[in-house]
Design a protein around this motif. Structure first.
Motif, PDB file in Angstrom:
ATOM      1  N   UNK A 181       0.835  -1.193   0.000  1.00  0.00           N
ATOM      2  CA  UNK A 181       0.000   0.000   0.000  1.00  0.00           C
ATOM      3  C   UNK A 181       0.869   1.242   0.000  1.00  0.00           C
ATOM      4  N   UNK A 182       0.214   2.400   0.053  1.00  0.00           N
ATOM      5  CA  UNK A 182       0.918   3.665   0.067  1.00  0.00           C
ATOM      6  C   UNK A 182       1.395   3.967   1.487  1.00  0.00           C
ATOM      7  N   UNK A 183       2.118   5.080   1.627  1.00  0.00           N
ATOM      8  CA  UNK A 183       2.680   5.446   2.925  1.00  0.00           C
ATOM      9  C   UNK A 183       1.707   6.315   3.724  1.00  0.00           C
ATOM     10  N   UNK A 184       0.513   5.800   3.952  1.00  0.00           N
ATOM     11  CA  UNK A 184      -0.442   6.496   4.797  1.00  0.00           C
ATOM     12  C   UNK A 184       0.014   6.444   6.255  1.00  0.00           C
ATOM     13  N   UNK A 185      -0.419   7.419   7.028  1.00  0.00           N
ATOM     14  CA  UNK A 185      -0.054   7.445   8.446  1.00  0.00           C
ATOM     15  C   UNK A 185      -0.644   6.256   9.204  1.00  0.00           C
ATOM     16  N   UNK A 213       2.689  -6.354   5.902  1.00  0.00           N
ATOM     17  CA  UNK A 213       2.259  -5.091   5.308  1.00  0.00           C
ATOM     18  C   UNK A 213       3.496  -4.370   4.791  1.00  0.00           C
ATOM     19  N   UNK A 214       3.544  -4.113   3.490  1.00  0.00           N
ATOM     20  CA  UNK A 214       4.675  -3.437   2.860  1.00  0.00           C
ATOM     21  C   UNK A 214       4.181  -2.132   2.241  1.00  0.00           C
ATOM     22  N   UNK A 215       5.095  -1.176   2.079  1.00  0.00           N
ATOM     23  CA  UNK A 215       4.740   0.105   1.486  1.00  0.00           C
ATOM     24  C   UNK A 215       5.609   0.357   0.265  1.00  0.00           C
ATOM     25  N   UNK A 216       5.057   1.094  -0.677  1.00  0.00           N
ATOM     26  CA  UNK A 216       5.769   1.382  -1.914  1.00  0.00           C
ATOM     27  C   UNK A 216       6.770   2.516  -1.691  1.00  0.00           C
ATOM     28  N   UNK A 217       7.558   2.802  -2.717  1.00  0.00           N
ATOM     29  CA  UNK A 217       8.505   3.914  -2.662  1.00  0.00           C
ATOM     30  C   UNK A 217       7.711   5.219  -2.625  1.00  0.00           C
ATOM     31  N   UNK A 218       8.028   6.154  -1.726  1.00  0.00           N
ATOM     32  CA  UNK A 218       7.257   7.394  -1.660  1.00  0.00           C
ATOM     33  C   UNK A 218       7.270   8.158  -2.985  1.00  0.00           C
ATOM     34  N   UNK A 219       6.126   8.735  -3.338  1.00  0.00           N
ATOM     35  CA  UNK A 219       5.945   9.535  -4.551  1.00  0.00           C
ATOM     36  C   UNK A 219       6.287   8.744  -5.810  1.00  0.00           C
ATOM     37  N   UNK A 220       5.957   7.463  -5.798  1.00  0.00           N
ATOM     38  CA  UNK A 220       6.286   6.617  -6.949  1.00  0.00           C
ATOM     39  C   UNK A 220       5.094   5.729  -7.280  1.00  0.00           C
ATOM     40  N   UNK A 221       4.130   6.224  -8.078  1.00  0.00           N
ATOM     41  CA  UNK A 221       2.949   5.408  -8.394  1.00  0.00           C
ATOM     42  C   UNK A 221       3.279   4.137  -9.161  1.00  0.00           C
ATOM     43  N   UNK A 222       4.410   4.132  -9.887  1.00  0.00           N
ATOM     44  CA  UNK A 222       4.736   2.959 -10.708  1.00  0.00           C
ATOM     45  C   UNK A 222       4.982   1.719  -9.872  1.00  0.00           C
ATOM     46  N   UNK A 223       5.343   1.900  -8.571  1.00  0.00           N
ATOM     47  CA  UNK A 223       5.634   0.734  -7.749  1.00  0.00           C
ATOM     48  C   UNK A 223       4.371   0.027  -7.271  1.00  0.00           C
ATOM     49  N   UNK A 224       3.199   0.578  -7.520  1.00  0.00           N
ATOM     50  CA  UNK A 224       1.939  -0.093  -7.204  1.00  0.00           C
ATOM     51  C   UNK A 224       0.941   0.164  -8.334  1.00  0.00           C
ATOM     52  N   UNK A 225       1.391  -0.127  -9.542  1.00  0.00           N
ATOM     53  CA  UNK A 225       0.589   0.171 -10.716  1.00  0.00           C
ATOM     54  C   UNK A 225      -0.706  -0.609 -10.787  1.00  0.00           C
ATOM     55  N   UNK A 226      -0.756  -1.826 -10.219  1.00  0.00           N
ATOM     56  CA  UNK A 226      -1.968  -2.622 -10.279  1.00  0.00           C
ATOM     57  C   UNK A 226      -3.126  -1.968  -9.564  1.00  0.00           C
ATOM     58  N   UNK A 227      -2.902  -1.500  -8.332  1.00  0.00           N
ATOM     59  CA  UNK A 227      -3.972  -0.851  -7.592  1.00  0.00           C
ATOM     60  C   UNK A 227      -4.302   0.519  -8.179  1.00  0.00           C
ATOM     61  N   UNK A 228      -3.288   1.209  -8.731  1.00  0.00           N
ATOM     62  CA  UNK A 228      -3.549   2.491  -9.387  1.00  0.00           C
ATOM     63  C   UNK A 228      -4.483   2.290 -10.573  1.00  0.00           C
ATOM     64  N   UNK A 229      -4.263   1.233 -11.346  1.00  0.00           N
ATOM     65  CA  UNK A 229      -5.128   0.937 -12.489  1.00  0.00           C
ATOM     66  C   UNK A 229      -6.540   0.586 -12.031  1.00  0.00           C
ATOM     67  N   UNK A 230      -6.650  -0.154 -10.917  1.00  0.00           N
ATOM     68  CA  UNK A 230      -7.963  -0.495 -10.388  1.00  0.00           C
ATOM     69  C   UNK A 230      -8.725   0.752  -9.974  1.00  0.00           C
ATOM     70  N   UNK A 231      -8.046   1.704  -9.334  1.00  0.00           N
ATOM     71  CA  UNK A 231      -8.683   2.961  -8.945  1.00  0.00           C
ATOM     72  C   UNK A 231      -9.170   3.709 -10.182  1.00  0.00           C
ATOM     73  N   UNK A 232      -8.353   3.749 -11.206  1.00  0.00           N
ATOM     74  CA  UNK A 232      -8.719   4.452 -12.444  1.00  0.00           C
ATOM     75  C   UNK A 232      -9.968   3.836 -13.074  1.00  0.00           C
ATOM     76  N   UNK A 233     -10.010   2.508 -13.150  1.00  0.00           N
ATOM     77  CA  UNK A 233     -11.179   1.842 -13.735  1.00  0.00           C
ATOM     78  C   UNK A 233     -12.422   2.044 -12.879  1.00  0.00           C
ATOM     79  N   UNK A 234     -12.260   1.935 -11.561  1.00  0.00           N
ATOM     80  CA  UNK A 234     -13.409   2.078 -10.680  1.00  0.00           C
ATOM     81  C   UNK A 234     -14.002   3.475 -10.762  1.00  0.00           C
ATOM     82  N   UNK A 235     -13.156   4.503 -10.772  1.00  0.00           N
ATOM     83  CA  UNK A 235     -13.655   5.872 -10.852  1.00  0.00           C
ATOM     84  C   UNK A 235     -14.335   6.125 -12.192  1.00  0.00           C
ATOM     85  N   UNK A 236     -13.806   5.519 -13.269  1.00  0.00           N
ATOM     86  CA  UNK A 236     -14.410   5.724 -14.589  1.00  0.00           C
ATOM     87  C   UNK A 236     -15.795   5.109 -14.680  1.00  0.00           C
ATOM     88  N   UNK A 237     -16.035   4.008 -13.959  1.00  0.00           N
ATOM     89  CA  UNK A 237     -17.316   3.309 -14.069  1.00  0.00           C
ATOM     90  C   UNK A 237     -18.286   3.619 -12.937  1.00  0.00           C
TER      91      UNK A 237
END
Length: 328
Positions: A181-185, A213-237
């Motif tokens: 996941x991302x580096x949320x508090x 629980x692992x976190x991606x590199x800060x400010x690097x969306x490419x390190x979690x591209x699968x979930x980023x793509x899921x968010x994009x599809x979900x928001x579009x539909x």
């Protein structure tokens, strides 16, 4: 040796010359000398330059500035140290050192070959309003099967997120080894020397489900591209826009039903990479997943308020097992 290695790899003078960056006549000469049992001829001897003495200092300046120092600034610094050459020579030297510095730190992208039962990722997207209340879309993606779970939330607080993860894992029917996941508090408190310090509640949550629980590199969306793509599809539909002409959601239950329909559609159609439906692949991946605990993780009993010495009010989750503190 690079020339001979390129020739041994390709077996062609011209192909080896292209790989080694030289003339094919040079490759032929080197190969001929090796066949005669003679030593491989070396290149022309490089004459000492006036800037050679100051190259270590220029390397230090490039390293300290992370490749951003200007050549004219570097020229002023080494001139004060006794350099008598031209600024043109300094510019050439700085350009070469910057190129070498960048080449040693250039990111190399390699295809990620997912392993069944190993990775899951989750992220958040801005959801639509449901009954006049702003929502958040929780999107979880299982890496190998590409199975997606999208759930609406009212906020991104730790109890809400952990409850959503529990629901998603039960829909999947198992627990992977890692959850990225991302580096949320709610997951990472801070970074010390580049090392993430985990939230104690997140560590306890991972221990309950037997996952890391692992976190991606800060400010690097490419390190979690699968979930980023899921968010994009979900928001579009799911989010009403002029493009999809969706209507407003009258209630939170209506949005939950729409998310469930969306997940059924995307998990039933063939994925463009695997050419197979994620639901079909999930049936195979479940054999590599860990069992979901019978009892869900109890994150909190609600939100309590705390007032500090300056009379400032703070909202914080009251963790299960601790007495809820209410400040008057």
């Amino acid at each position: 040796m690079n020339i001979l290695e390129a020739f041994d790899l390709t077996g062609s003078l011209r192909d080896a010359a292209e790989l080694a960056g030289c003339s094919h006549h040079t490759v032929a000469r080197y190969v001929a000398e090796r066949e005669r049992g003679r030593a491989v001829p070396g290149g022309p001897a490089r004459r000492a330059g006036v800037i050679d003495e100051f190259l270590p200092k220029l390397e230090e300046l490039v390293e300290r500035s992370k490749g951003k120092i200007r050549a004219d600034v570097a020229h002023e610094k080494i001139t004060a140290m006794g350099y008598a050459g031209s600024e043109r020579t300094t510019r050439r030297a700085v350009a070469g050192l910057k190129a070498a510095w960048a080449a040693g730190r250039r990111r190399v992208f390699r295809p990620w070959i997912a392993e069944p039962g190993m990775w899951a990722q989750y992220d958040f997207g801005d959801g639509p309003a449901a009954g006049g209340v702003v929502t958040v879309l929780f999107c979880l993606w299982l890496a190998w099967s590409r199975f997606r779970v999208v759930l609406p939330l009212l906020d991104k607080s730790q109890p809400s997120v952990q409850s959503a993860i529990d629901v998603a894992l039960r829909r999947i029917g198992g627990v992977p080894a890692y959850l990225l996941t991302d580096n949320e508090k709610t997951v990472t408190v801070e970074h010390i020397a580049g090392i993430p310090v985990r939230n104690a509640a997140a560590v306890e949550f991972g221990r309950h489900y037997g996952l890391t629980v692992a976190t991606c590199v800060p400010y690097d969306p490419a390190s979690k591209g699968g979930s980023e793509s899921t968010v994009k599809l979900a928001k579009a539909d799911l989010v009403p826009t002029d493009a999809n002409l969706l209507g407003e959601y009258g209630s939170f239950a209506a949005l939950e039903a729409a998310c469930e329909v969306f997940c059924g559609q995307v998990n039933a159609r063939p994925h463009r990479i695997t050419r197979r439906a994620p639901a079909e692949m999930l049936a195979e991946e479940r054999a590599r997943l860990h069992p979901v605990p019978a009892a869900p993780f109890t994150a909190a009993l609600g939100v309590t308020r705390r007032v500090d010495a300056m009379s400032l009010v703070f909202s914080e989750p009251g963790h299960f097992g601790h007495s809820a503190r209410t400040a008057a």
